[in-house]
Design a protein around this motif. Structure first.
Motif, mmCIF file in Angstrom:
data_model
loop_
_atom_site.group_PDB
_atom_site.id
_atom_site.type_symbol
_atom_site.label_atom_id
_atom_site.label_comp_id
_atom_site.label_asym_id
_atom_site.label_seq_id
_atom_site.Cartn_x
_atom_site.Cartn_y
_atom_site.Cartn_z
ATOM 1 N N PHE A 141 14.978 3.491 -9.341
ATOM 2 C CA PHE A 141 14.446 3.107 -8.025
ATOM 3 C C PHE A 141 13.488 2.003 -8.413
ATOM 4 N N GLY A 142 12.870 1.731 -9.567
ATOM 5 C CA GLY A 142 11.698 0.664 -9.721
ATOM 6 C C GLY A 142 12.759 -0.891 -9.852
ATOM 7 N N ASN A 143 14.042 -0.632 -10.210
ATOM 8 C CA ASN A 143 14.653 -1.641 -10.224
ATOM 9 C C ASN A 143 15.325 -2.284 -8.683
ATOM 10 N N VAL A 144 15.588 -1.255 -8.109
ATOM 11 C CA VAL A 144 15.682 -1.347 -6.587
ATOM 12 C C VAL A 144 14.662 -1.999 -6.105
ATOM 13 N N GLY A 145 13.568 -1.507 -6.075
ATOM 14 C CA GLY A 145 12.188 -1.691 -5.419
ATOM 15 C C GLY A 145 11.955 -3.427 -5.819
ATOM 16 N N ARG A 146 12.092 -3.756 -7.174
ATOM 17 C CA ARG A 146 11.888 -5.155 -7.139
ATOM 18 C C ARG A 146 12.792 -5.988 -6.599
ATOM 19 N N ALA A 147 13.971 -5.450 -6.146
ATOM 20 C CA ALA A 147 14.945 -6.460 -5.488
ATOM 21 C C ALA A 147 14.472 -6.524 -4.206
ATOM 22 N N ALA A 205 6.924 7.219 -6.171
ATOM 23 C CA ALA A 205 5.744 6.885 -6.675
ATOM 24 C C ALA A 205 6.132 6.117 -7.834
ATOM 25 N N ALA A 206 6.908 6.575 -8.854
ATOM 26 C CA ALA A 206 7.364 6.105 -10.103
ATOM 27 C C ALA A 206 7.787 4.587 -9.951
ATOM 28 N N GLY A 207 8.619 4.512 -8.779
ATOM 29 C CA GLY A 207 9.178 3.211 -8.702
ATOM 30 C C GLY A 207 8.249 2.244 -7.936
ATOM 31 N N GLY A 208 7.135 2.653 -7.671
ATOM 32 C CA GLY A 208 6.109 1.574 -7.063
ATOM 33 C C GLY A 208 6.424 1.575 -5.566
ATOM 34 N N TYR A 209 6.816 2.526 -4.867
ATOM 35 C CA TYR A 209 7.051 2.622 -3.229
ATOM 36 C C TYR A 209 5.829 2.877 -2.766
ATOM 37 N N ALA A 210 5.757 2.530 -1.305
ATOM 38 C CA ALA A 210 4.413 3.010 -0.630
ATOM 39 C C ALA A 210 5.097 3.505 0.806
ATOM 40 N N ASN A 211 4.264 4.358 1.435
ATOM 41 C CA ASN A 211 4.441 4.910 2.839
ATOM 42 C C ASN A 211 5.803 5.975 2.765
ATOM 43 N N PRO A 212 6.057 6.924 1.775
ATOM 44 C CA PRO A 212 7.104 7.429 1.595
ATOM 45 C C PRO A 212 7.173 8.506 2.980
ATOM 46 N N THR A 284 12.643 7.269 3.765
ATOM 47 C CA THR A 284 12.053 6.071 3.886
ATOM 48 C C THR A 284 10.871 5.580 3.017
ATOM 49 N N ALA A 285 11.012 4.416 2.472
ATOM 50 C CA ALA A 285 9.648 4.040 1.823
ATOM 51 C C ALA A 285 9.663 2.565 1.971
ATOM 52 N N GLU A 286 8.544 1.939 1.572
ATOM 53 C CA GLU A 286 8.479 0.291 1.429
ATOM 54 C C GLU A 286 7.904 -0.143 0.082
ATOM 55 N N ARG A 287 8.293 -1.322 0.006
ATOM 56 C CA ARG A 287 7.860 -2.137 -1.170
ATOM 57 C C ARG A 287 6.302 -2.579 -0.576
ATOM 58 N N PRO A 288 5.269 -2.057 -1.470
ATOM 59 C CA PRO A 288 4.079 -2.815 -0.863
ATOM 60 C C PRO A 288 3.696 -4.353 -0.626
ATOM 61 N N GLU A 289 3.210 -4.734 0.191
ATOM 62 C CA GLU A 289 2.865 -6.071 0.557
ATOM 63 C C GLU A 289 2.153 -6.677 -0.536
#
Length: 289
Positions: A141-147, A205-212, A284-289
């Protein structure tokens, strides 16, 4: 499996072996059937992703590419990239996209857990049942989030609790004939690894996402023409085949009869396909601004 100059980096070797063997070949061969089984989740998933016409979309665990092609249609001036471990399914995905004339979709073989995505290169990431197989979910999830770019959106569906799925309830009618197993469990790689909403929120949360956001959704899938055909199909897919491999010929024949009997109740008698209800979490979730 160590990478070579022509191979992508693969960390999830057990899943790579499965999806490049019988399981991947079965899904590629039966692409139309599997799309009919899972079609009811496509619109909720894509609506939740809120894909814009110019967006760049990543489809994780894209399989034979149905959701990638649909995402590409919504991202008409952008595009969609399907990523999967399975070479047989990706070959089918490319052929289908070419036949349908979809020019803004591409398909890449890779392990989303370690694939070297360009940071921030996608506006949206989606997955229809493809995010439950990570050997290391936090890393995946962290790697996808960084993309994703800052403010980018993740949307995916993952199976809810096993007992909420009619196809699996039918298979449990075989529990006194074959040793049940092979479907995965909460906390382990497999289709039900994210059946617990708490596990979903934890990996986000571990992947660094917000607003789940985690919402239950249901859909009916078309499994086949009648109970006999569907029973044969279920026992031919990977987990069903694994169950039968543990017993002898007489038990295998009895399992086929028993499963067809359990599925008979879902026949409508109107000549239409046999439909089974399944339940999933729409996340759903978002990568923080």
């Amino acid at each position: 499996m160590n990478p070579t100059p022509t191979e992508p980096p693969i960390a999830n070797t057990e899943q790579a072996e499965a999806w490049n063997g019988y399981e991947g070949e079965h899904w590629a061969r039966h692409q139309g059937r599997w799309d009919a089984v899972n079609e009811g989740y496509c619109a909720p998933l894509l609506n939740a992703a809120a894909i814009g016409s110019g967006d760049r979309v990543l489809d994780v665990g894209c399989g034979s590419g149905r959701t990638t092609r649909l995402a590409a249609e919504r991202a008409a001036t952008g595009g969609a990239t399907g990523l999967d471990l399975s070479a047989p399914m990706l070959e089918r995905a490319r052929a289908t996209a070419e036949r349908e004339g979809i020019r803004n979709a591409e398909f890449i073989r890779g392990d989303a857990q370690v694939h070297p995505f360009e940071p921030g290169s996608f506006d949206r990431a989606i997955s229809r049942f493809g995010l439950t197989f990570f050997a290391d979910p936090a890393a995946g999830f962290g790697n996808v989030g960084r993309a994703l770019r800052p403010g980018g959106r993740l949307a995916f569906v993952a199976p809810a609790e096993p007992e909420a799925n009619e196809w699996l309830a039918a298979l449990t009618s075989l529990k006194d004939i074959v040793p049940m197993g092979g479907f995965g469990a909460a906390g382990k790689p497999g289709m039900f690894s994210l059946a617990d909403p708490a596990a979903i929120r934890s990996v986000l949360a571990a992947g660094g996402y917000a607003n789940p956001g985690v919402h239950r959704v249901e859909a009916y899938g078309e499994w086949g023409a009648d109970a006999d055909e569907v029973a044969a199909f279920m026992l031919g897919m990977g987990p069903g085949r694994h169950l039968l491999s543990q017993v002898g010929p007489e038990a295998r024949e009895e399992a086929g009869r028993r499963l067809a009997g359990a599925l008979r109740r879902y026949e409508k008698g109107d000549g239409g396909p046999l439909r089974l209800r399944s339940t999933a979490w729409l996340v759903t979730a978002e990568r923080p601004e």
